[in-house]
Design a protein around this motif. Structure first.
Motif, PDB file in Angstrom:
ATOM      1  N   UNK A  52       8.417  21.110 -42.521  1.00 13.37           N
ATOM      2  CA  UNK A  52       8.930  22.069 -43.615  1.00 13.37           C
ATOM      3  C   UNK A  52      10.295  22.967 -43.180  1.00 13.37           C
ATOM      4  N   UNK A  53      10.644  23.656 -44.164  1.00 17.78           N
ATOM      5  CA  UNK A  53      12.001  24.214 -44.094  1.00 17.78           C
ATOM      6  C   UNK A  53      12.171  25.431 -43.313  1.00 17.78           C
ATOM      7  N   UNK A  54      12.464  25.343 -41.650  1.00 18.35           N
ATOM      8  CA  UNK A  54      12.332  26.533 -40.658  1.00 18.35           C
ATOM      9  C   UNK A  54      13.802  27.339 -40.973  1.00 18.35           C
ATOM     10  N   UNK A  91       9.993  20.418 -30.624  1.00 22.79           N
ATOM     11  CA  UNK A  91       9.330  19.313 -31.323  1.00 22.79           C
ATOM     12  C   UNK A  91       9.659  18.586 -32.179  1.00 22.79           C
ATOM     13  N   UNK A  92       9.418  19.462 -33.407  1.00 28.09           N
ATOM     14  CA  UNK A  92      10.883  19.487 -35.244  1.00 28.09           C
ATOM     15  C   UNK A  92      11.798  19.461 -34.683  1.00 28.09           C
ATOM     16  N   UNK A  93      12.523  20.357 -33.504  1.00 29.28           N
ATOM     17  CA  UNK A  93      14.400  20.497 -33.488  1.00 29.28           C
ATOM     18  C   UNK A  93      14.619  19.354 -32.841  1.00 29.28           C
ATOM     19  N   UNK A  94      13.907  18.709 -31.569  1.00 30.27           N
ATOM     20  CA  UNK A  94      14.495  17.043 -31.528  1.00 30.27           C
ATOM     21  C   UNK A  94      13.568  16.114 -32.194  1.00 30.27           C
ATOM     22  N   UNK A  95      12.345  16.803 -33.190  1.00 32.12           N
ATOM     23  CA  UNK A  95      13.084  15.102 -34.042  1.00 32.12           C
ATOM     24  C   UNK A  95      13.590  15.733 -34.970  1.00 32.12           C
ATOM     25  N   UNK A  96      14.136  16.569 -35.865  1.00 31.94           N
ATOM     26  CA  UNK A  96      15.732  16.662 -36.791  1.00 31.94           C
ATOM     27  C   UNK A  96      17.241  16.119 -35.692  1.00 31.94           C
ATOM     28  N   UNK A  97      17.032  16.113 -34.621  1.00 29.91           N
ATOM     29  CA  UNK A  97      18.309  15.493 -34.033  1.00 29.91           C
ATOM     30  C   UNK A  97      18.001  14.074 -33.309  1.00 29.91           C
ATOM     31  N   UNK A 100      19.233  13.080 -36.915  1.00 28.41           N
ATOM     32  CA  UNK A 100      20.361  12.738 -36.764  1.00 28.41           C
ATOM     33  C   UNK A 100      21.535  12.112 -35.887  1.00 28.41           C
ATOM     34  N   UNK A 101      20.892  11.276 -35.501  1.00 27.90           N
ATOM     35  CA  UNK A 101      21.291  10.919 -34.367  1.00 27.90           C
ATOM     36  C   UNK A 101      21.359   9.092 -35.050  1.00 27.90           C
ATOM     37  N   UNK A 102      20.030   9.664 -35.524  1.00 31.69           N
ATOM     38  CA  UNK A 102      19.869   7.829 -36.363  1.00 31.69           C
ATOM     39  C   UNK A 102      20.753   7.665 -37.836  1.00 31.69           C
ATOM     40  N   UNK A 103      21.028   8.288 -37.944  1.00 34.38           N
ATOM     41  CA  UNK A 103      21.899   8.721 -39.056  1.00 34.38           C
ATOM     42  C   UNK A 103      23.762   8.462 -38.888  1.00 34.38           C
ATOM     43  N   UNK A 104      24.140   8.616 -37.645  1.00 36.88           N
ATOM     44  CA  UNK A 104      25.138   8.604 -37.117  1.00 36.88           C
ATOM     45  C   UNK A 104      25.637   7.441 -36.975  1.00 36.88           C
ATOM     46  N   UNK A 105      25.084   6.423 -36.240  1.00 36.67           N
ATOM     47  CA  UNK A 105      24.568   5.542 -35.958  1.00 36.67           C
ATOM     48  C   UNK A 105      24.209   4.419 -36.750  1.00 36.67           C
ATOM     49  N   UNK A 111      17.496   6.475 -31.651  1.00 40.87           N
ATOM     50  CA  UNK A 111      17.402   8.074 -32.045  1.00 40.87           C
ATOM     51  C   UNK A 111      15.421   7.497 -32.186  1.00 40.87           C
ATOM     52  N   UNK A 112      15.041   7.858 -31.706  1.00 40.63           N
ATOM     53  CA  UNK A 112      13.645   7.026 -32.192  1.00 40.63           C
ATOM     54  C   UNK A 112      12.150   8.435 -31.953  1.00 40.63           C
ATOM     55  N   UNK A 113      11.177   8.258 -32.730  1.00 38.66           N
ATOM     56  CA  UNK A 113      10.576   9.029 -33.101  1.00 38.66           C
ATOM     57  C   UNK A 113       9.756   9.436 -32.172  1.00 38.66           C
ATOM     58  N   UNK A 114       9.583  10.458 -31.339  1.00 38.74           N
ATOM     59  CA  UNK A 114       8.882  10.678 -30.848  1.00 38.74           C
ATOM     60  C   UNK A 114       7.288  11.460 -31.161  1.00 38.74           C
TER      61      UNK A 114
END
Length: 342
Positions: A52-54, A91-97, A100-105, A111-114
């Motif tokens: 969801x859009x937090x 958890x949602x914030x960590x997943x979003x971070x 974002x890391x995957x997008x950068x590199x 960045x892996x899903x937790x």
């Protein structure tokens, strides 16, 4: 499955509008619906918070939806869900971070899903707690009724349902859950006006100032009361009203209407002295002097097909709160302890 507004599902079924849950709002509900339409049904609280859009939905909104029962298809333990909201947002914030890391590199190594953590272990709410929270979220009891929890015992001594009240000036005893409690200034002092609801029906009731002050801890919203009074029939455009003259909570009603507590024993007696110390009989002043409020106790013993009951003396009376009955039951043989009403 719900949308912002109420929707007909069949000729007899209406899907509750999520917008009617207090603490949501149209933008929040639209964000929920959009996430659900894009990714399919939510699989868990964590899945919900990730998708969801937090910026549109905060923790209070999620808590309101949980209290309303919107997550029951995912997890029945609402207490556990409420206790896990902070963890789910983290958890949602960590997943979003991580995303974002995957997008950068440009690869998944950085960045892996937790894996989703476990929900916080919490004792499920009782019927009263669950329904009270539900009422704060939707404005009324949706999945049950507070009277359900006590109806089996109450009906053993209070047989008359509100729907069966007699059109009579004689005194009648009824039980119900208090709601819409308010106080007005009447011609003879302050007057309490409230509704009594036993699931069969509801009726407006009144109590004068003296009775209201004597029962201020009992006469309040969402509390069970057993009352004696007279029915004031409907007339002149006014609905019927019940004039309350006596009030009991459940523990006091057990003293008033119960004959004794029967406790099964078999070779080992309960710690009677300790139980009487923890839950002593109560004394109250009346116009007739000091009255003792307590329930007598009988010990029931069975041997070789024969049964005997030992009536304990007046000093063994105790005040039968739920906690007191639970303590007697814990020390009874096979948990057999019951208030006998007739």
């Amino acid at each position: 499955r719900g949308n912002y507004r109420f929707e007909p599902v069949t000729d007899k079924v209406i899907r509750y509008g999520l917008g009617a849950v207090k603490g949501t709002g149209q933008l929040a509900v639209e964000a929920v619906v959009r996430a659900r339409e894009e990714g399919g049904p939510f699989k868990s609280l964590y899945d919900f918070c990730v998708r969801i859009d937090r910026q549109r939905i905060n923790k209070r909104t999620v808590e309101a939806l949980i209290k309303a029962g919107a997550f029951d298809a995912i997890q029945q333990n609402r207490a556990s869900l409420i206790a896990s909201v902070d963890r789910a947002f983290e958890f949602a914030n960590a997943t979003a971070a991580n995303a974002a890391q995957v997008d950068i590199f440009g690869d998944s190594e950085h960045g892996s899903a937790t894996a989703e953590p476990e929900l916080v272990d919490a004792t499920p709410w009782g019927v009263k707690e669950r329904l009270t929270f539900e009422k704060t979220a939707v404005g009324f009891y949706l999945s049950g009724h507070l009277f359900d929890e006590v109806s089996h015992e109450v009906r053993r001594f209070c047989k008359r349902e509100i729907t069966d009240l007699l059109d009579s000036r004689d005194q009648q005893v009824i039980a119900g859950i208090v709601s819409d409690f308010r106080v007005i200034n009447g011609q003879r002092g302050r007057l309490a006006i409230f509704k009594l609801d036993d699931k069969s029906d509801s009726i407006d009731a009144t109590a004068d100032e003296a009775l209201m002050n004597a029962n201020r801890n009992t006469l309040k919203d969402d509390e069970l009361v057993i009352v004696s009074g007279r029915l004031q029939p409907a007339r002149g455009g006014f609905e019927a009203r019940f004039q309350v003259q006596q009030v009991w909570d459940l523990a006091s009603a057990r003293c008033r209407f119960g004959k004794f507590l029967r406790v099964a024993v078999n070779g080992k007696a309960p710690d009677i002295a300790r139980l009487l110390k923890d839950f002593p009989a109560r004394t109250e002043q009346s116009e007739h002097g000091e009255l003792v409020q307590g329930l007598p106790v009988r010990l029931s013993m069975a041997r070789g097909g024969a049964q005997v009951e030992l009536q304990l003396g007046e000093r063994a009376k105790f005040f039968p709160t739920d906690a007191a009955l639970a303590s007697w039951t814990a020390q009874a043989e096979a948990g057999k302890a019951a208030v006998i009403y007739e």
